[in-house]
Design a protein around this motif. Sequence first.
Motif, mmCIF file in Angstrom:
data_model
loop_
_atom_site.group_PDB
_atom_site.id
_atom_site.type_symbol
_atom_site.label_atom_id
_atom_site.label_comp_id
_atom_site.label_asym_id
_atom_site.label_seq_id
_atom_site.Cartn_x
_atom_site.Cartn_y
_atom_site.Cartn_z
ATOM 1 N N UNK A 25 12.746 17.472 7.340
ATOM 2 C CA UNK A 25 11.935 16.775 6.340
ATOM 3 C C UNK A 25 11.508 15.373 6.774
ATOM 4 N N UNK A 26 12.079 14.849 7.854
ATOM 5 C CA UNK A 26 11.790 13.464 8.251
ATOM 6 C C UNK A 26 10.306 13.220 8.504
ATOM 7 N N UNK A 27 9.614 14.040 9.289
ATOM 8 C CA UNK A 27 8.185 13.764 9.518
ATOM 9 C C UNK A 27 7.370 13.727 8.234
ATOM 10 N N UNK A 28 7.663 14.628 7.290
ATOM 11 C CA UNK A 28 6.933 14.629 6.018
ATOM 12 C C UNK A 28 7.206 13.361 5.229
ATOM 13 N N UNK A 29 8.472 12.923 5.218
ATOM 14 C CA UNK A 29 8.835 11.715 4.468
ATOM 15 C C UNK A 29 8.159 10.475 5.028
ATOM 16 N N UNK A 30 7.857 10.472 6.310
ATOM 17 C CA UNK A 30 7.200 9.311 6.914
ATOM 18 C C UNK A 30 5.766 9.160 6.432
ATOM 19 N N UNK A 31 5.173 10.231 5.943
ATOM 20 C CA UNK A 31 3.864 10.118 5.327
ATOM 21 C C UNK A 31 2.721 10.568 6.212
ATOM 22 N N UNK A 32 1.527 10.121 5.850
ATOM 23 C CA UNK A 32 0.301 10.559 6.506
ATOM 24 C C UNK A 32 0.149 9.946 7.889
ATOM 25 N N UNK A 33 -0.648 10.580 8.704
ATOM 26 C CA UNK A 33 -0.939 10.073 10.048
ATOM 27 C C UNK A 33 -1.916 8.906 9.982
ATOM 28 N N UNK A 34 -1.980 8.143 11.064
ATOM 29 C CA UNK A 34 -2.915 7.018 11.136
ATOM 30 C C UNK A 34 -4.346 7.517 10.988
ATOM 31 N N UNK A 35 -4.663 8.650 11.590
ATOM 32 C CA UNK A 35 -6.025 9.183 11.508
ATOM 33 C C UNK A 35 -6.409 9.545 10.076
ATOM 34 N N UNK A 36 -5.417 9.929 9.259
ATOM 35 C CA UNK A 36 -5.695 10.248 7.857
ATOM 36 C C UNK A 36 -5.874 8.984 7.018
ATOM 37 N N UNK A 37 -5.254 7.880 7.435
ATOM 38 C CA UNK A 37 -5.327 6.629 6.678
ATOM 39 C C UNK A 37 -6.593 5.847 6.985
ATOM 40 N N UNK A 38 -7.008 5.809 8.246
ATOM 41 C CA UNK A 38 -8.078 4.911 8.695
ATOM 42 C C UNK A 38 -9.398 5.045 7.942
ATOM 43 N N UNK A 39 -9.858 6.247 7.607
ATOM 44 C CA UNK A 39 -11.141 6.320 6.888
ATOM 45 C C UNK A 39 -11.151 5.571 5.566
ATOM 46 N N UNK A 40 -10.003 5.463 4.935
ATOM 47 C CA UNK A 40 -9.913 4.748 3.654
ATOM 48 C C UNK A 40 -9.737 3.252 3.871
ATOM 49 N N UNK A 41 -9.139 2.860 5.004
ATOM 50 C CA UNK A 41 -8.877 1.451 5.275
ATOM 51 C C UNK A 41 -10.125 0.711 5.733
ATOM 52 N N UNK A 42 -10.990 1.394 6.437
ATOM 53 C CA UNK A 42 -12.193 0.746 6.975
ATOM 54 C C UNK A 42 -13.010 0.116 5.855
ATOM 55 N N UNK A 43 -13.384 -1.141 6.040
ATOM 56 C CA UNK A 43 -14.181 -1.847 5.046
ATOM 57 C C UNK A 43 -13.380 -2.691 4.085
ATOM 58 N N UNK A 44 -12.050 -2.569 4.083
ATOM 59 C CA UNK A 44 -11.228 -3.413 3.214
ATOM 60 C C UNK A 44 -11.313 -4.864 3.665
ATOM 61 N N UNK A 45 -11.146 -5.774 2.747
ATOM 62 C CA UNK A 45 -11.383 -7.191 3.029
ATOM 63 C C UNK A 45 -10.457 -7.739 4.102
ATOM 64 N N UNK A 46 -9.223 -7.274 4.160
ATOM 65 C CA UNK A 46 -8.258 -7.842 5.107
ATOM 66 C C UNK A 46 -7.984 -6.911 6.288
ATOM 67 N N UNK A 47 -8.855 -5.925 6.507
ATOM 68 C CA UNK A 47 -8.646 -4.934 7.571
ATOM 69 C C UNK A 47 -9.536 -5.242 8.772
ATOM 70 N N UNK A 48 -8.910 -5.445 9.916
ATOM 71 C CA UNK A 48 -9.641 -5.636 11.166
ATOM 72 C C UNK A 48 -8.727 -5.246 12.328
ATOM 73 N N UNK A 49 -9.331 -4.836 13.410
ATOM 74 C CA UNK A 49 -8.579 -4.411 14.592
ATOM 75 C C UNK A 49 -7.560 -3.329 14.242
ATOM 76 N N UNK A 50 -7.957 -2.443 13.306
ATOM 77 C CA UNK A 50 -7.147 -1.283 12.915
ATOM 78 C C UNK A 50 -5.839 -1.653 12.228
ATOM 79 N N UNK A 51 -5.786 -2.868 11.651
ATOM 80 C CA UNK A 51 -4.615 -3.301 10.896
ATOM 81 C C UNK A 51 -5.028 -4.156 9.710
ATOM 82 N N UNK A 52 -4.169 -4.178 8.685
ATOM 83 C CA UNK A 52 -4.329 -5.122 7.585
ATOM 84 C C UNK A 52 -3.630 -6.430 7.948
ATOM 85 N N UNK A 53 -4.124 -7.545 7.368
ATOM 86 C CA UNK A 53 -3.603 -8.867 7.705
ATOM 87 C C UNK A 53 -3.398 -9.690 6.443
#
Length: 380
Positions: A25-53
Motif C-alpha cells: 500500500x505504500x506507493x498508493x499512500x504516497x499519492x499521485x505522480x508528478x506528471x499527474x500533478x503538473x497540469x494543475x500546477x501550471x499557471x499558479x501564482x507561486x509556481x515556477x521551475x516545476x515547484x511552488x515557492x
Amino acid sequence: MTIRRIAGAAAGALGITWLVRAIWDIPSAMGASISAIQPYAAGATSYRDRQFHNTEPSSQVVAGSARSLLISMLTQRTAGRPRGVIPLQTPRPPSAAADVAVTWYGHATTLIELDGYRILTDPVWSERVSPSALVGPARMHPMPQPLSELPALDAVIISHDHYDHLDKDTVRELVRWQRAPFLVPIGIGAHLRHWGVPEDRIVELDWGGSISLADLGAARDGADLVITCTEARHFSGRGLLRNTTLWASWSIAGPTRRAYFGGDTGYTKAFTEAGTALGPFDLTLLPIGAYDERWPDVHMNPEEAVRAHADLCAGDPGYGLLVPIHWATFNLAFHGWSEPVGRMLTAAREAGTAVAVPMPGQRVDLLSAPPGDFWWENIG
C-alpha cells in the motif's frame, strides 16, 4: 495438529498477509505522480521551475544544522512524549451547528461550526502519519471519536500534503461516509483523484482564490459561507521531491462570523494581509508545536502564534479567541510535550489575547465560557 498449533499457524498467516498489504500500500499512500500533478500546477501564482515557492525567502532547515540535528535525533527523540496518559473527551456535537464553535480532535484535525455550517480541517484518523503502517510517527492519543460518527459536513479543507495533514485512508473513509466537497490547494486534487475521490467533490484553489457554498449548491436558508485559500509559509512533499503541490491556510467567512485555520506555517506577513482583507476573525486556529530554531521559517513558535492572532484580528490582540492546534498528538520535534502550550499562555497573557486550550475531543463554543482547566499540567 493441536488446536493451539492451528491457531498459531493461522495467526502467522494473517500476520504475513497484513505485512504484505502494508508494504504493497505504500506507493498508493504516497499519492499521485508528478506528471499527474503538473497540469494543475501550471499557471499558479507561486509556481515556477516545476515547484511552488514561498513569497518570503524560506528554508526548510537552516544551513549547517545537519550535525546538531543528528545529535538531537539520538539524544532528544523522546522529549516530546508525555509521561502520563493524554485525556480525551467524547465529542457530542449539537443537532444544529452553532454560530461559532470548534471541536479539536488532535493535531490539526478540527470540526469548525460557523453560522450553522460544519467544516472539517486536515482530517487524519490513521495511527501513523507515514506512507507506511509499520513505521513513522505514531499517535500519542487515540482519536476521540470514530470517523463514521461525525455529523454531516458541509466541506472538508486541507492545508497541504504532508502525511500529518493529508491521509489516504481517512480521505477514502470520508468519501464513504460523507457527501461534502474537498477544498484543497492547487495540486492536491491529483492525490484525491488517485485515491478515488469523485471529480465533482474536488475544488482546487490558488492563494487568494475563494468559493462559496452557494457556488457548490450547498448554501441553505439564504446564509452563504465563503471559503478563501490564503497564503501560508511552508513546503510540501510526500516523497523525495518537494514543493510539487501548494500549501495554504484558510479563511472561512459566514454572514456574521469568521474563522481562520492556519494549518501548518511559519510566521509570515501574509497574516497581516489576511487580517486586513478578510478579518478580523472571531476564531483563529493556529499551530504552536513542532517548532525548532533550525527550521524557523516553516513552523512558527508559540509566541509567533500569539502575534499571528493579533495580525489576523486587524492588529487587535484582544479580539476573538485563539485555539492552538498542531501539538500534543504526534512527536515531530525535540521540545517538551507541554512546552508549546505553556509558552503560548505566557505570551497570550502579556498580549491580552483570549485563549482556549481544549483536550482532544473537547468542544469550545465561543458564546459560552471557555474551558478553564489546565488538563495538560499533570501529564508532563
